[in-house]
Write an enzyme that holds these catalytic residues in place. Sequence first.
Site: not given
Ligand code: AKB
Length: 318
Positions: A8, A11-12, A35, A143, A147
Amino acid sequence: MKRILVVGSTGQIGSELTMKLRGIYGDTNVVAGYIKGAEPKGELALSGPAEQADVTDALGIAEVVKKHKIDTIYNLAALLSAVAEQKPQLAWHIGVGGLFNILEVAREVGCAVFTPSSIGSFGPDTPKDKTPQDVLRTPRTMYGITKVSGELLSDYYYHRFGVDTRSVRFPGLISYVTLPGGGTTDYAVDIYYSAVKGERFRCPIAAGTFMDMMYMPDALRAAIEIMEADASRFVHRNSFNIASMSFDPEIIFANIKKYVPDFEMEYDIDPLRQQIAESWPNSLDDSCARQEWDWKPQYDLDTMTRDMLARLKEKFGL
Ligand code: AKB
């Protein structure tokens, strides 16, 4: 000398982390993994090796790791929180399936692995202020679920197979180099771009919504320092709370306005991002990271604002 693969790398976080790692460990020792469709460009492409390294392709990742005799993997592949709600299956496939592929090759070859977690791993049942390191976590976003799963999987590979997995829970990251894509905290980057371009900012997050944020130079240092840390001091591994500042839109707006007096902001709330933000902590307690590997941020809101405004003006030739 370490031999590092950054998965990655365009990416940012990756675009800056790869360059910083090359500065420390040598250009040829840091492979920029990308990728298809997100190939490295400019200095990132010119300064060192690059390889296609898609986390969802276990064989491809293993090939790159073996070819370059990699001993440390920075696994930055993930969909951010808002986009993960639009594509939950893909978010799981990349965030958990991809991590599983990385951990398997790490077990086989003997690599250390850094995988970022996030403030998004907490949910509405967690204490909101100074959220402790070890606490009930019931995220309601895909998300957050990826995590929490990623943290558990990384700890499992450490305890079961001795893979040297390490991680931090990143706050929203603010940078002038590469824009984030699809996060809940993106507004705290976009607001600086509007201020510098002389545009009125339309804020998608409501006044009074506090989230932890961090300037990218501190985040990069955290990712490197934890991988260099003396693990015999660790009580935790996956994943450490780290923190440097917490603010709501009114506070960051007022801070920018100190330096850009004409700057204006209005609210145009994004219901998805607002709902996600409200389920996350206001601020994290990072005392375990401070005790176990001497973590300490260098930037606060004001020093970050001054640097962001100066760098963005330079970037846009203003
Ligand atoms: C998001 O906003 O999804 C990310 C994070 C806080 O993990 N920047």
